[in-house]
Design an enzyme around this catalytic site. Structure first.
Site, PDB file in Angstrom:
ATOM      1  N   GLY A  81       0.156  -1.393   0.120  1.00 29.60           N
ATOM      2  CA  GLY A  81      -0.016   0.097   0.146  1.00 29.60           C
ATOM      3  C   GLY A  81       1.033   1.223   0.123  1.00 29.60           C
ATOM      4  N   GLY A 127      -8.222  -0.747  -9.322  1.00 36.27           N
ATOM      5  CA  GLY A 127      -7.198  -1.180  -9.073  1.00 36.27           C
ATOM      6  C   GLY A 127      -7.278  -2.556  -8.046  1.00 36.27           C
ATOM      7  CB  ALA A 128      -3.796  -4.238  -7.492  1.00 35.56           C
ATOM      8  CG  ASP A 129      -6.010  -1.265  -3.499  1.00 34.29           C
ATOM      9  OD1 ASP A 129      -6.594  -1.342  -4.576  1.00 34.29           O
ATOM     10  OD2 ASP A 129      -6.457   0.031  -2.868  1.00 34.29           O
TER      11      ASP A 129
END
Length: 258
Positions: free
Chosen positions: A8, A107-109
Protein backbone atom coordinates in the site's frame (compact mmCIF):
# COMPACT_ATOMS: atom_id res chain seq x y z
CA UNK A 1 3.84 -22.45 2.16
CA UNK A 2 2.53 -19.37 0.38
CA UNK A 3 3.87 -15.83 0.78
CA UNK A 4 1.37 -13.06 0.08
CA UNK A 5 2.31 -9.38 -0.09
CA UNK A 6 0.09 -6.29 -0.08
CA UNK A 7 1.94 -3.09 -0.99
CA UNK A 8 0.00 0.00 0.00
CA UNK A 9 0.99 3.65 -0.13
CA UNK A 10 1.81 3.68 3.58
CA UNK A 11 2.69 0.09 4.49
CA UNK A 12 3.82 -3.19 2.99
CA UNK A 13 1.96 -6.04 4.66
CA UNK A 14 2.85 -9.69 4.26
CA UNK A 15 1.24 -12.96 5.22
CA UNK A 16 2.40 -16.56 5.27
CA UNK A 17 -0.18 -19.27 4.66
CA UNK A 18 0.29 -22.92 5.48
CA UNK A 19 -2.45 -24.59 3.47
CA UNK A 20 -5.47 -22.37 4.24
CA UNK A 21 -4.28 -21.05 7.61
CA UNK A 22 -2.36 -17.80 8.02
CA UNK A 23 0.56 -18.55 10.33
CA UNK A 24 2.36 -15.21 10.18
CA UNK A 25 1.54 -11.61 9.36
CA UNK A 26 4.08 -8.78 9.22
CA UNK A 27 4.26 -5.12 8.25
CA UNK A 28 6.82 -2.48 7.30
CA UNK A 29 6.72 1.05 5.97
CA UNK A 30 6.55 1.27 2.18
CA UNK A 31 9.67 2.80 0.62
CA UNK A 32 9.09 3.44 -3.08
CA UNK A 33 12.80 3.62 -3.83
CA UNK A 34 13.76 0.39 -2.02
CA UNK A 35 16.21 -1.79 -3.93
CA UNK A 36 15.63 -5.41 -4.85
CA UNK A 37 18.29 -6.45 -2.33
CA UNK A 38 16.68 -4.48 0.49
CA UNK A 39 13.31 -6.08 -0.22
CA UNK A 40 14.65 -9.60 -0.66
CA UNK A 41 16.81 -9.47 2.46
CA UNK A 42 13.94 -8.04 4.52
CA UNK A 43 11.56 -10.79 3.45
CA UNK A 44 14.02 -13.58 4.16
CA UNK A 45 14.99 -12.03 7.49
CA UNK A 46 11.42 -11.62 8.74
CA UNK A 47 10.72 -15.27 7.91
CA UNK A 48 13.83 -16.52 9.69
CA UNK A 49 13.11 -14.35 12.74
CA UNK A 50 9.76 -16.12 12.96
CA UNK A 51 11.27 -19.61 12.58
CA UNK A 52 10.08 -20.07 9.00
CA UNK A 53 12.56 -21.49 6.50
CA UNK A 54 12.46 -19.31 3.34
CA UNK A 55 13.10 -22.42 1.25
CA UNK A 56 9.65 -23.69 2.31
CA UNK A 57 7.95 -20.90 0.35
CA UNK A 58 6.60 -22.48 -2.82
CA UNK A 59 4.19 -19.78 -4.06
CA UNK A 60 4.28 -15.99 -3.91
CA UNK A 61 1.60 -13.44 -4.81
CA UNK A 62 1.64 -9.64 -4.76
CA UNK A 63 -1.01 -6.95 -4.66
CA UNK A 64 0.57 -3.54 -5.23
CA UNK A 65 -0.87 -0.05 -5.68
CA UNK A 66 2.65 1.47 -5.76
CA UNK A 67 3.98 0.94 -9.32
CA UNK A 68 7.49 2.39 -8.65
CA UNK A 69 8.28 -0.48 -6.27
CA UNK A 70 7.03 -3.31 -8.47
CA UNK A 71 10.24 -3.90 -10.45
CA UNK A 72 12.43 -4.03 -7.33
CA UNK A 73 9.87 -6.23 -5.58
CA UNK A 74 9.70 -8.72 -8.44
CA UNK A 75 13.50 -8.73 -8.82
CA UNK A 76 14.07 -9.16 -5.09
CA UNK A 77 11.65 -12.06 -4.89
CA UNK A 78 13.22 -13.71 -7.94
CA UNK A 79 16.76 -13.28 -6.59
CA UNK A 80 16.16 -14.31 -2.99
CA UNK A 81 13.40 -16.89 -3.41
CA UNK A 82 14.03 -18.18 -6.93
CA UNK A 83 10.38 -17.71 -7.91
CA UNK A 84 8.36 -15.41 -10.11
CA UNK A 85 5.55 -13.79 -8.11
CA UNK A 86 1.98 -13.53 -9.35
CA UNK A 87 0.94 -9.88 -9.47
CA UNK A 88 -2.75 -9.02 -9.18
CA UNK A 89 -3.31 -7.26 -12.50
CA UNK A 90 -5.37 -7.28 -15.67
CA UNK A 91 -5.23 -10.60 -17.52
CA UNK A 92 -4.98 -12.99 -14.58
CA UNK A 93 -7.82 -15.22 -13.42
CA UNK A 94 -9.82 -13.57 -10.64
CA UNK A 95 -13.12 -15.43 -10.60
CA UNK A 96 -14.81 -12.03 -10.96
CA UNK A 97 -16.71 -10.33 -13.75
CA UNK A 98 -15.63 -6.68 -13.87
CA UNK A 99 -18.75 -4.77 -14.93
CA UNK A 100 -16.93 -1.49 -15.56
CA UNK A 101 -16.03 0.35 -18.80
CA UNK A 102 -12.26 -0.13 -18.37
CA UNK A 103 -11.34 -3.13 -16.20
CA UNK A 104 -7.64 -2.18 -16.39
CA UNK A 105 -8.39 0.89 -14.25
CA UNK A 106 -9.60 -1.18 -11.30
CA UNK A 107 -6.96 -1.14 -8.57
CA UNK A 108 -5.16 -4.32 -7.60
CA UNK A 109 -6.25 -3.82 -4.00
CA UNK A 110 -9.92 -3.61 -4.99
CA UNK A 111 -9.61 -6.80 -7.00
CA UNK A 112 -7.80 -8.64 -4.20
CA UNK A 113 -10.37 -7.48 -1.63
CA UNK A 114 -13.20 -8.61 -3.89
CA UNK A 115 -11.62 -12.01 -4.54
CA UNK A 116 -11.06 -12.52 -0.81
CA UNK A 117 -14.54 -11.41 0.21
CA UNK A 118 -16.35 -13.47 -2.42
CA UNK A 119 -14.34 -16.56 -1.44
CA UNK A 120 -15.09 -16.12 2.27
CA UNK A 121 -18.75 -15.23 1.78
CA UNK A 122 -19.95 -17.03 -1.37
CA UNK A 123 -23.44 -16.45 -2.73
CA UNK A 124 -23.79 -13.13 -0.91
CA UNK A 125 -24.09 -9.60 -2.16
CA UNK A 126 -21.18 -7.67 -0.69
CA UNK A 127 -20.14 -4.13 0.16
CA UNK A 128 -16.41 -4.08 0.90
CA UNK A 129 -14.99 -1.12 2.82
CA UNK A 130 -11.17 -0.87 2.89
CA UNK A 131 -9.89 1.82 5.23
CA UNK A 132 -6.27 2.54 4.38
CA UNK A 133 -4.42 5.56 2.99
CA UNK A 134 -7.53 6.06 0.88
CA UNK A 135 -10.92 4.67 1.86
CA UNK A 136 -12.60 2.55 -0.79
CA UNK A 137 -16.11 1.16 -0.89
CA UNK A 138 -16.87 -1.44 -3.55
CA UNK A 139 -19.76 -3.66 -4.54
CA UNK A 140 -19.67 -7.31 -5.56
CA UNK A 141 -22.83 -9.27 -6.33
CA UNK A 142 -23.65 -12.80 -5.24
CA UNK A 143 -22.74 -13.84 -8.81
CA UNK A 144 -19.23 -12.36 -8.31
CA UNK A 145 -19.86 -9.34 -10.50
CA UNK A 146 -17.74 -6.33 -9.52
CA UNK A 147 -19.96 -3.26 -10.00
CA UNK A 148 -17.64 -0.42 -8.94
CA UNK A 149 -17.82 1.82 -5.92
CA UNK A 150 -16.50 5.01 -4.32
CA UNK A 151 -13.13 6.35 -3.21
CA UNK A 152 -12.60 9.05 -0.61
CA UNK A 153 -9.60 10.40 1.31
CA UNK A 154 -8.58 8.15 4.17
CA UNK A 155 -8.37 9.21 7.81
CA UNK A 156 -4.61 9.78 7.78
CA UNK A 157 -4.85 11.77 4.56
CA UNK A 158 -7.66 13.90 6.02
CA UNK A 159 -5.61 14.71 9.14
CA UNK A 160 -2.63 15.56 6.92
CA UNK A 161 -4.73 17.86 4.73
CA UNK A 162 -6.01 19.80 7.74
CA UNK A 163 -2.52 20.25 9.17
CA UNK A 164 -0.91 21.16 5.83
CA UNK A 165 -3.72 23.43 4.66
CA UNK A 166 -4.07 25.55 7.80
CA UNK A 167 -1.71 27.64 9.90
CA UNK A 168 -2.76 26.56 13.38
CA UNK A 169 -4.40 23.14 13.22
CA UNK A 170 -2.03 20.39 14.39
CA UNK A 171 -1.50 16.79 13.39
CA UNK A 172 -3.52 14.56 15.71
CA UNK A 173 -3.63 10.88 16.56
CA UNK A 174 -6.30 9.00 14.68
CA UNK A 175 -8.60 7.51 17.30
CA UNK A 176 -12.21 7.48 18.42
CA UNK A 177 -12.76 10.51 20.67
CA UNK A 178 -14.10 9.98 24.18
CA UNK A 179 -16.91 12.44 23.49
CA UNK A 180 -18.44 13.54 20.17
CA UNK A 181 -18.26 17.20 21.22
CA UNK A 182 -14.72 18.54 21.08
CA UNK A 183 -13.87 21.06 23.81
CA UNK A 184 -10.29 21.56 22.64
CA UNK A 185 -8.74 21.78 19.17
CA UNK A 186 -7.32 18.26 19.20
CA UNK A 187 -10.63 16.83 20.46
CA UNK A 188 -12.56 18.74 17.82
CA UNK A 189 -10.33 17.49 14.99
CA UNK A 190 -10.56 13.90 16.20
CA UNK A 191 -14.33 14.18 16.43
CA UNK A 192 -14.65 15.63 12.95
CA UNK A 193 -12.30 13.09 11.40
CA UNK A 194 -13.83 10.07 13.15
CA UNK A 195 -17.54 10.86 12.99
CA UNK A 196 -17.26 12.58 9.62
CA UNK A 197 -15.66 9.46 8.15
CA UNK A 198 -18.15 7.15 9.84
CA UNK A 199 -21.00 9.27 8.48
CA UNK A 200 -19.57 9.22 4.95
CA UNK A 201 -19.23 5.44 4.98
CA UNK A 202 -22.73 4.94 6.39
CA UNK A 203 -24.23 7.31 3.82
CA UNK A 204 -22.48 5.65 0.89
CA UNK A 205 -23.36 2.15 2.09
CA UNK A 206 -26.98 3.24 2.53
CA UNK A 207 -27.15 4.65 -0.99
CA UNK A 208 -25.54 1.54 -2.47
CA UNK A 209 -27.92 -0.77 -0.60
CA UNK A 210 -30.94 1.20 -1.81
CA UNK A 211 -29.83 1.63 -5.41
CA UNK A 212 -28.12 -1.67 -6.19
CA UNK A 213 -29.20 -4.29 -3.66
CA UNK A 214 -32.93 -3.74 -3.37
CA UNK A 215 -33.91 -7.39 -3.23
CA UNK A 216 -31.25 -8.83 -0.92
CA UNK A 217 -29.45 -7.07 1.95
CA UNK A 218 -25.69 -7.13 1.31
CA UNK A 219 -23.05 -8.14 3.81
CA UNK A 220 -20.89 -5.14 4.70
CA UNK A 221 -17.26 -6.14 5.25
CA UNK A 222 -14.62 -3.90 6.78
CA UNK A 223 -10.89 -4.27 6.26
CA UNK A 224 -7.75 -2.15 6.21
CA UNK A 225 -5.66 -0.58 8.93
CA UNK A 226 -8.38 1.67 10.37
CA UNK A 227 -11.38 -0.67 10.22
CA UNK A 228 -11.09 -1.73 13.87
CA UNK A 229 -11.69 1.76 15.27
CA UNK A 230 -15.18 1.68 13.71
CA UNK A 231 -15.95 -1.76 15.13
CA UNK A 232 -18.73 -0.56 17.45
CA UNK A 233 -20.33 1.95 15.09
CA UNK A 234 -22.84 -0.40 13.49
CA UNK A 235 -21.26 -0.03 10.05
CA UNK A 236 -19.82 -3.49 9.43
CA UNK A 237 -21.33 -6.95 9.57
CA UNK A 238 -17.84 -8.46 9.56
CA UNK A 239 -14.29 -7.14 9.94
CA UNK A 240 -11.61 -9.16 8.13
CA UNK A 241 -8.23 -7.47 8.71
CA UNK A 242 -6.30 -9.75 6.33
CA UNK A 243 -8.86 -9.65 3.51
CA UNK A 244 -6.43 -8.41 0.84
CA UNK A 245 -3.88 -11.11 1.67
CA UNK A 246 -6.63 -13.74 1.61
CA UNK A 247 -7.59 -12.47 -1.84
CA UNK A 248 -4.01 -12.75 -3.07
CA UNK A 249 -3.85 -16.31 -1.75
CA UNK A 250 -7.07 -17.18 -3.58
CA UNK A 251 -5.80 -15.56 -6.79
CA UNK A 252 -2.73 -17.80 -6.70
CA UNK A 253 -4.99 -20.85 -6.42
CA UNK A 254 -7.20 -19.68 -9.30
CA UNK A 255 -4.22 -19.15 -11.59
CA UNK A 256 -2.76 -22.57 -10.80
CA UNK A 257 -5.85 -24.27 -12.14
CA UNK A 258 -5.57 -25.60 -15.67
Amino acid sequence: MTLTIDVGNSNLTGGIFCDEKMVLQFRKTTHKDASSDEIGIFLRSVLRENQIDPSKITKIGVCSVVPPINYSLASGISKYFGKEPLFIQAGIKTGLKLKVPNPKEVGADLIADSIGASSLFPDRNLIIVDLGTASTINLVTEDKVFLGGAILPGLKMSVQALADGTSKLPHVEISRPKEPLGVATVDAIQSGIFYGHAGSIKELCGIFKKEYFKDSAPLVIGTGGFAKIFEDCGIFDRIVPALTLIGVKKAIQLNEQV
